[in-house]
Design a protein around this motif. Structure first.
Motif, PDB file in Angstrom:
ATOM      1  N   GLY A 189       0.807  -1.209   0.000  1.00  0.00           N
ATOM      2  CA  GLY A 189       0.000   0.000   0.000  1.00  0.00           C
ATOM      3  C   GLY A 189       0.842   1.261   0.000  1.00  0.00           C
ATOM      4  N   LEU A 190       1.921   1.253   0.782  1.00  0.00           N
ATOM      5  CA  LEU A 190       2.818   2.408   0.831  1.00  0.00           C
ATOM      6  C   LEU A 190       3.537   2.609  -0.494  1.00  0.00           C
ATOM      7  N   LEU A 191       3.937   1.511  -1.140  1.00  0.00           N
ATOM      8  CA  LEU A 191       4.595   1.608  -2.442  1.00  0.00           C
ATOM      9  C   LEU A 191       3.641   2.161  -3.482  1.00  0.00           C
ATOM     10  N   GLU A 192       2.368   1.774  -3.394  1.00  0.00           N
ATOM     11  CA  GLU A 192       1.372   2.276  -4.343  1.00  0.00           C
ATOM     12  C   GLU A 192       1.221   3.787  -4.212  1.00  0.00           C
ATOM     13  N   VAL A 193       1.195   4.275  -2.980  1.00  0.00           N
ATOM     14  CA  VAL A 193       1.117   5.721  -2.757  1.00  0.00           C
ATOM     15  C   VAL A 193       2.334   6.416  -3.344  1.00  0.00           C
ATOM     16  N   GLU A 194       3.521   5.841  -3.105  1.00  0.00           N
ATOM     17  CA  GLU A 194       4.766   6.443  -3.568  1.00  0.00           C
ATOM     18  C   GLU A 194       4.831   6.500  -5.088  1.00  0.00           C
ATOM     19  N   MET A 195       4.301   5.474  -5.759  1.00  0.00           N
ATOM     20  CA  MET A 195       4.401   5.393  -7.207  1.00  0.00           C
ATOM     21  C   MET A 195       3.229   6.031  -7.929  1.00  0.00           C
ATOM     22  N   SER A 204      -6.247   5.064  -2.406  1.00  0.00           N
ATOM     23  CA  SER A 204      -6.380   3.645  -2.101  1.00  0.00           C
ATOM     24  C   SER A 204      -7.208   3.443  -0.834  1.00  0.00           C
ATOM     25  N   LYS A 205      -7.686   2.223  -0.645  1.00  0.00           N
ATOM     26  CA  LYS A 205      -8.457   1.904   0.558  1.00  0.00           C
ATOM     27  C   LYS A 205      -7.614   2.079   1.812  1.00  0.00           C
ATOM     28  N   MET A 206      -6.330   1.766   1.717  1.00  0.00           N
ATOM     29  CA  MET A 206      -5.465   1.922   2.870  1.00  0.00           C
ATOM     30  C   MET A 206      -5.347   3.386   3.274  1.00  0.00           C
ATOM     31  N   LEU A 207      -5.277   4.259   2.278  1.00  0.00           N
ATOM     32  CA  LEU A 207      -5.119   5.680   2.550  1.00  0.00           C
ATOM     33  C   LEU A 207      -6.426   6.317   2.984  1.00  0.00           C
ATOM     34  N   SER A 208      -7.547   5.904   2.361  1.00  0.00           N
ATOM     35  CA  SER A 208      -8.840   6.515   2.676  1.00  0.00           C
ATOM     36  C   SER A 208      -9.967   5.505   2.489  1.00  0.00           C
ATOM     37  N   PRO A 209     -10.167   4.625   3.469  1.00  0.00           N
ATOM     38  CA  PRO A 209     -11.190   3.584   3.329  1.00  0.00           C
ATOM     39  C   PRO A 209     -12.611   4.126   3.223  1.00  0.00           C
ATOM     40  N   SER A 210     -12.868   5.316   3.778  1.00  0.00           N
ATOM     41  CA  SER A 210     -14.232   5.857   3.780  1.00  0.00           C
ATOM     42  C   SER A 210     -14.596   6.605   2.500  1.00  0.00           C
ATOM     43  N   SER A 211     -13.623   6.824   1.594  1.00  0.00           N
ATOM     44  CA  SER A 211     -13.903   7.639   0.411  1.00  0.00           C
ATOM     45  C   SER A 211     -14.130   6.817  -0.857  1.00  0.00           C
ATOM     46  N   GLN A 212     -14.188   5.494  -0.735  1.00  0.00           N
ATOM     47  CA  GLN A 212     -14.273   4.666  -1.937  1.00  0.00           C
ATOM     48  C   GLN A 212     -15.577   4.860  -2.703  1.00  0.00           C
ATOM     49  N   SER A 223     -15.596   2.049 -23.527  1.00  0.00           N
ATOM     50  CA  SER A 223     -16.399   2.123 -22.308  1.00  0.00           C
ATOM     51  C   SER A 223     -15.675   1.315 -21.235  1.00  0.00           C
ATOM     52  N   PHE A 224     -15.589   1.870 -20.026  1.00  0.00           N
ATOM     53  CA  PHE A 224     -14.732   1.278 -19.001  1.00  0.00           C
ATOM     54  C   PHE A 224     -15.401   1.312 -17.632  1.00  0.00           C
ATOM     55  N   GLU A 225     -14.753   0.650 -16.682  1.00  0.00           N
ATOM     56  CA  GLU A 225     -15.212   0.690 -15.293  1.00  0.00           C
ATOM     57  C   GLU A 225     -14.003   0.746 -14.360  1.00  0.00           C
ATOM     58  N   TYR A 226     -13.970   1.762 -13.512  1.00  0.00           N
ATOM     59  CA  TYR A 226     -12.926   1.870 -12.493  1.00  0.00           C
ATOM     60  C   TYR A 226     -13.299   0.961 -11.332  1.00  0.00           C
ATOM     61  N   GLN A 227     -12.357   0.125 -10.885  1.00  0.00           N
ATOM     62  CA  GLN A 227     -12.613  -0.856  -9.834  1.00  0.00           C
ATOM     63  C   GLN A 227     -12.048  -0.387  -8.493  1.00  0.00           C
ATOM     64  N   ILE A 228     -12.838  -0.507  -7.446  1.00  0.00           N
ATOM     65  CA  ILE A 228     -12.356  -0.123  -6.114  1.00  0.00           C
ATOM     66  C   ILE A 228     -12.008  -1.340  -5.261  1.00  0.00           C
ATOM     67  N   ASP A 229     -12.365  -2.544  -5.719  1.00  0.00           N
ATOM     68  CA  ASP A 229     -12.143  -3.742  -4.909  1.00  0.00           C
ATOM     69  C   ASP A 229     -11.109  -4.691  -5.507  1.00  0.00           C
ATOM     70  N   ASP A 230     -10.448  -4.286  -6.568  1.00  0.00           N
ATOM     71  CA  ASP A 230      -9.468  -5.137  -7.226  1.00  0.00           C
ATOM     72  C   ASP A 230      -8.070  -4.739  -6.765  1.00  0.00           C
ATOM     73  N   GLU A 231      -7.492  -5.504  -5.833  1.00  0.00           N
ATOM     74  CA  GLU A 231      -6.187  -5.163  -5.267  1.00  0.00           C
ATOM     75  C   GLU A 231      -5.088  -5.208  -6.320  1.00  0.00           C
ATOM     76  N   LYS A 232      -5.240  -6.073  -7.318  1.00  0.00           N
ATOM     77  CA  LYS A 232      -4.224  -6.182  -8.353  1.00  0.00           C
ATOM     78  C   LYS A 232      -4.153  -4.916  -9.203  1.00  0.00           C
ATOM     79  N   LYS A 233      -5.305  -4.295  -9.443  1.00  0.00           N
ATOM     80  CA  LYS A 233      -5.321  -3.081 -10.265  1.00  0.00           C
ATOM     81  C   LYS A 233      -4.849  -1.866  -9.489  1.00  0.00           C
ATOM     82  N   GLY A 234      -5.075  -1.854  -8.169  1.00  0.00           N
ATOM     83  CA  GLY A 234      -4.634  -0.729  -7.355  1.00  0.00           C
ATOM     84  C   GLY A 234      -5.495   0.509  -7.560  1.00  0.00           C
ATOM     85  N   SER A 235      -5.014   1.631  -7.044  1.00  0.00           N
ATOM     86  CA  SER A 235      -5.787   2.876  -7.114  1.00  0.00           C
ATOM     87  C   SER A 235      -5.486   3.678  -8.378  1.00  0.00           C
TER      88      SER A 235
END
Length: 245
Positions: A18-24, A150-158, A184-196
């Motif tokens: 989660g921290l690496l995702e924020v950094e990148m 990300s959910k780790m950074l802001s779980p209440s804002s998903q 046409s696309f869909e942004y996923q909030i529950d797919d950990e592999k895709k990330g934020s």
């Protein structure tokens, strides 16, 4: 043997990831043609113009409080076209409501009758809201990127993340010409592999077999979010190249 309290190795790995995702989050290594820092501009005229921000739909007293910094109601659309700084900051987003533009249709002094009709009849607008951007240069669009904390950074804002959306391009700078549906696309909030930070590859050939030309403006036509009463778009990027390889 007495086991000391603590967290598992798996929990540690989740925290590190989660921290690496924020950094990148701002390090795709690709030029962003939708960045206002690179010369892009928000389109605010015509039937495909950008929907109003949350504060623009509020009563006069609330808009006054916002302009005087007494109360905060979110940023304008340009916030979605700039990097979040620092990367862990929350609230640096374009904040808007469902059908934000259509809420202004009854205000006759703000929108004339011809524009009301053109906006209501335009199928290329998002059912929820629209962000239209004039690009600094005509490009062959290859992909776009959507970001939300990300959910780790802001779980209440998903719930305020965008969900289903379409990407539509135009050869002219003001999104007034013939539309090219790029997907046409869909942004996923529950797919950990895709990330934020999620990247979406767009069509380069349309349904009739015609290659998509260079485009000078883009509409992010948002059709839904993940359930919140308002939506926050933290970053929208457009990637591509000015000449085909």
């Amino acid at each position: 043997k007495v086991e000391s309290p603590g967290i598992s190795r798996n929990d540690v790995q989740i925290i590190i990831d989660g921290l690496l995702e924020v950094e990148m989050a701002d390090s795709t290594g690709k030029f962003d043609y939708a960045s206002v820092g690179n010369g892009a501009k928000v389109i605010r005229s015509g039937s495909r113009k950008t929907s109003p921000s949350l504060v623009e739909n509020l009563p006069f007293i609330n808009r006054f409080l916002s302009r005087t910094s007494i109360k905060f109601y979110g940023h304008g659309a340009e916030a979605a076209l700039l990097p979040t700084f620092p990367k862990t900051a929350l609230g640096q987003c374009w904040s808007f409501e469902e059908d934000g533009l259509r809420k202004q249709l009854a205000v006759k002094e703000m929108i004339d009758e011809d524009e009301v009709e053109s906006i209501e009849m335009d199928p290329d607008r998002g059912e929820y809201a629209t962000l239209s951007v004039s690009l600094p240069e005509p490009i062959h669009v290859s992909s776009i990127v959507i970001e939300h904390p990300s959910k780790m950074l802001s779980p209440s804002s998903q719930g305020s993340a965008i969900r289903k959306f379409r990407l539509i391009g135009y050869m002219d700078k003001e999104a007034r010409g013939n539309p090219w549906l790029l997907g046409s696309f869909e942004y996923q909030i529950d797919d950990e592999k895709k990330g934020s930070l999620q990247q979406f590859e767009v069509k380069t050939i349309d349904d009739s077999g015609m290659p998509v030309p260079k485009l000078s403006s883009i509409s992010l036509s948002i059709d839904s979010n993940w359930g919140s009463g308002h939506t926050c778009l933290y970053r929208f990027r457009v990637q591509g190249n000015e000449s085909k390889n």
